[in-house]
Design an enzyme around this catalytic site. Structure first.
Site, PDB file in Angstrom:
ATOM      1  N   ASN A   7       0.862  -1.181   0.000  1.00 50.33           N
ATOM      2  CA  ASN A   7       0.000   0.000   0.000  1.00 50.33           C
ATOM      3  C   ASN A   7       0.900   1.234   0.000  1.00 50.33           C
ATOM      4  O   ASN A   7       1.428   1.624   1.036  1.00 50.33           O
ATOM      5  CB  ASN A   7      -0.903  -0.047   1.248  1.00 50.33           C
ATOM      6  CG  ASN A   7      -1.762   1.190   1.396  1.00 50.33           C
ATOM      7  OD1 ASN A   7      -1.858   1.999   0.463  1.00 50.33           O
ATOM      8  ND2 ASN A   7      -2.385   1.349   2.542  1.00 50.33           N
ATOM      9  N   LYS A   9       0.106   4.228  -0.384  1.00 51.32           N
ATOM     10  CA  LYS A   9      -0.575   5.420   0.155  1.00 51.32           C
ATOM     11  C   LYS A   9      -0.251   6.631  -0.723  1.00 51.32           C
ATOM     12  O   LYS A   9      -0.219   6.506  -1.938  1.00 51.32           O
ATOM     13  CB  LYS A   9      -0.157   5.645   1.619  1.00 51.32           C
ATOM     14  CG  LYS A   9      -0.348   4.393   2.479  1.00 51.32           C
ATOM     15  CD  LYS A   9      -0.168   4.648   3.956  1.00 51.32           C
ATOM     16  CE  LYS A   9      -0.358   3.361   4.733  1.00 51.32           C
ATOM     17  NZ  LYS A   9      -0.320   3.523   6.175  1.00 51.32           N
ATOM     18  N   HIS A  91      -9.753   1.434   4.553  1.00 49.69           N
ATOM     19  CA  HIS A  91      -8.498   1.606   5.284  1.00 49.69           C
ATOM     20  C   HIS A  91      -8.731   2.589   6.433  1.00 49.69           C
ATOM     21  O   HIS A  91      -9.499   3.551   6.292  1.00 49.69           O
ATOM     22  CB  HIS A  91      -7.408   2.127   4.340  1.00 49.69           C
ATOM     23  CG  HIS A  91      -6.063   2.091   4.985  1.00 49.69           C
ATOM     24  ND1 HIS A  91      -5.658   3.045   5.874  1.00 49.69           N
ATOM     25  CD2 HIS A  91      -5.053   1.191   4.900  1.00 49.69           C
ATOM     26  CE1 HIS A  91      -4.435   2.736   6.314  1.00 49.69           C
ATOM     27  NE2 HIS A  91      -4.049   1.612   5.732  1.00 49.69           N
ATOM     28  N   GLU A  93      -7.096   4.956   7.579  1.00 46.51           N
ATOM     29  CA  GLU A  93      -6.829   6.363   7.265  1.00 46.51           C
ATOM     30  C   GLU A  93      -8.030   7.007   6.575  1.00 46.51           C
ATOM     31  O   GLU A  93      -8.310   8.189   6.760  1.00 46.51           O
ATOM     32  CB  GLU A  93      -5.553   6.477   6.406  1.00 46.51           C
ATOM     33  CG  GLU A  93      -4.310   6.242   7.259  1.00 46.51           C
ATOM     34  CD  GLU A  93      -3.141   5.642   6.525  1.00 46.51           C
ATOM     35  OE1 GLU A  93      -3.155   5.600   5.281  1.00 46.51           O
ATOM     36  OE2 GLU A  93      -2.211   5.186   7.210  1.00 46.51           O
ATOM     37  N   GLU A 162      -5.862  -4.764  10.629  1.00 46.08           N
ATOM     38  CA  GLU A 162      -4.885  -3.688  10.800  1.00 46.08           C
ATOM     39  C   GLU A 162      -5.200  -2.890  12.060  1.00 46.08           C
ATOM     40  O   GLU A 162      -5.965  -1.908  11.996  1.00 46.08           O
ATOM     41  CB  GLU A 162      -4.921  -2.748   9.599  1.00 46.08           C
ATOM     42  CG  GLU A 162      -4.505  -3.388   8.302  1.00 46.08           C
ATOM     43  CD  GLU A 162      -3.836  -2.356   7.391  1.00 46.08           C
ATOM     44  OE1 GLU A 162      -2.678  -2.557   7.045  1.00 46.08           O
ATOM     45  OE2 GLU A 162      -4.478  -1.350   7.066  1.00 46.08           O
ATOM     46  N   GLY A 168       1.899   2.638  10.954  1.00 43.68           N
ATOM     47  CA  GLY A 168       2.830   3.762  10.851  1.00 43.68           C
ATOM     48  C   GLY A 168       3.523   4.137  12.145  1.00 43.68           C
ATOM     49  O   GLY A 168       4.110   5.219  12.250  1.00 43.68           O
ATOM     50  N   SER A 208       2.881  -1.623  10.517  1.00 40.03           N
ATOM     51  CA  SER A 208       4.322  -1.629  10.805  1.00 40.03           C
ATOM     52  C   SER A 208       5.017  -2.944  10.424  1.00 40.03           C
ATOM     53  O   SER A 208       5.934  -3.398  11.114  1.00 40.03           O
ATOM     54  CB  SER A 208       4.587  -1.284  12.274  1.00 40.03           C
ATOM     55  OG  SER A 208       4.198   0.061  12.520  1.00 40.03           O
TER      56      SER A 208
HETATM   57  P1  PGA Z   1       2.409   0.754   7.695  1.00 38.79           P
HETATM   58  O1  PGA Z   1       0.964   0.860   7.051  1.00 38.79           O
HETATM   59  O2  PGA Z   1       3.043  -0.519   7.185  1.00 38.79           O
HETATM   60  O3  PGA Z   1       3.142   1.963   7.231  1.00 38.79           O
HETATM   61  O4  PGA Z   1       2.230   0.709   9.189  1.00 38.79           O
HETATM   62  C1  PGA Z   1       0.185  -0.276   6.850  1.00 38.79           C
HETATM   63  C2  PGA Z   1      -1.145   0.122   6.268  1.00 38.79           C
HETATM   64  O5  PGA Z   1      -1.676   1.165   6.669  1.00 38.79           O
HETATM   65  O6  PGA Z   1      -1.690  -0.546   5.385  1.00 38.79           O
END
Ligand code: PGA
Length: 245
Positions: A7, A9, A91, A93, A162, A168, A208
């Site tokens: 991903n 983003k 997601h 976010e 998740e 993150g 992460s």
């Molecule tokens: P990250 O994000 O690996 O940067 O923690 C994972 C995600 O949001 O899909």
């Protein structure tokens, strides 16, 4: 088959960067039972070059309607038309910064299936302070996401567990706790359909994931792969993840 979903983003901000990352992934000899799905921002979907049996294209979001007067939206048909096979839905976010609700997630998952895309529905609790909040949040999001989906389509839905606190932050969940969450998610699906149907649903872990911990999640029985954010935008690190599994 295990899934490794990248991903990107909005970390990747140019077609050149997207292409460089995609080319680096294509150089890695991907193991036989792995499938890699690259999810660039919409505008770079066309810059990703050739796909293969081991490498698919995914989108980071989609709209729930088929088309019409919806300025700025991207439909399943548009995505399918440019070679997209998977689509991230709900997601955290988007849920938290853009007000995406469980109802929207459900409508998008259904529209994805109708549009020949495999929805990757993201679920996860915000904190892990209150023991009871984990199952409640995850069960609720899972139940609502699957509402009204026909039993024979359930196996085309992928769930990404998740936990929001792990995204993150550099603090990943443990493979054991992620497995417990995956079992829990399948239990919720089994209650809605049946055990056999629930066992067909792939459940991934995300939050992460990096070169040091990816293999432990992917090689865990009962976890069908990982959703990688930040670490998937570093070509050396992502190649290291794929090689280390
Ligand atoms: P990250 O994000 O690996 O940067 O923690 C994972 C995600 O949001 O899909």
């Amino acid at each position: 088959m295990k899934l490794i979903i990248a991903n990107w983003k909005a970390y990747v901000t140019s077609a050149k960067e997207a292409r460089t990352l995609a080319d680096a992934v294509k150089k890695v000899k991907i193991k036989k039972d792995l499938k890699v799905v690259l999810c660039p921002p919409f505008v770079f979907l066309g810059a990703m070059g050739k796909k293969s049996a081991a490498l698919s294209l995914g989108a980071q979001d989609m709209f729930w309607k088929e088309g019409g007067p919806y300025t700025g939206e991207v439909t399943a048909e548009m995505l399918f038309g440019v070679g997209v096979a998977y689509v991230l839905i709900g997601h955290s976010e988007r849920r938290h910064h853009l007000g995406e609700t469980d109802e929207m997630v459900n409508a998008k998952a259904k529209a994805a299936l109708a549009g020949r895309l495999k929805p990757v529905v993201c679920v996860g609790e915000k904190t892990r302070d209150d023991e009871k909040s984990i199952p409640r949040a995850v069960a609720e999001q899972t139940r609502k996401a699957f509402e009204g989906i026909q039993k024979n389509r359930v196996e085309d839905v992928i769930v990404a567990y998740e936990p929001v606190w792990a995204i993150g932050t550099g603090i990943a969940d443990t493979p054991n706790d992620a497995l417990s969450a995956a079992i829990y998610i399948r239990k919720v699906i089994a209650e809605m359909y049946d055990q056999k149907t629930a066992m067909k649903v792939k459940v991934l872990y995300g939050g992460s994931v990096d070169v040091r911990n990816a293999a432990a999640f992917v090689n865990q029985n009962g976890i069908d792969g990982v959703l990688v954010g930040r670490a998937s935008t570093d070509k050396r690190e992502f190649a290291g993840i794929l090689e280390g599994i």
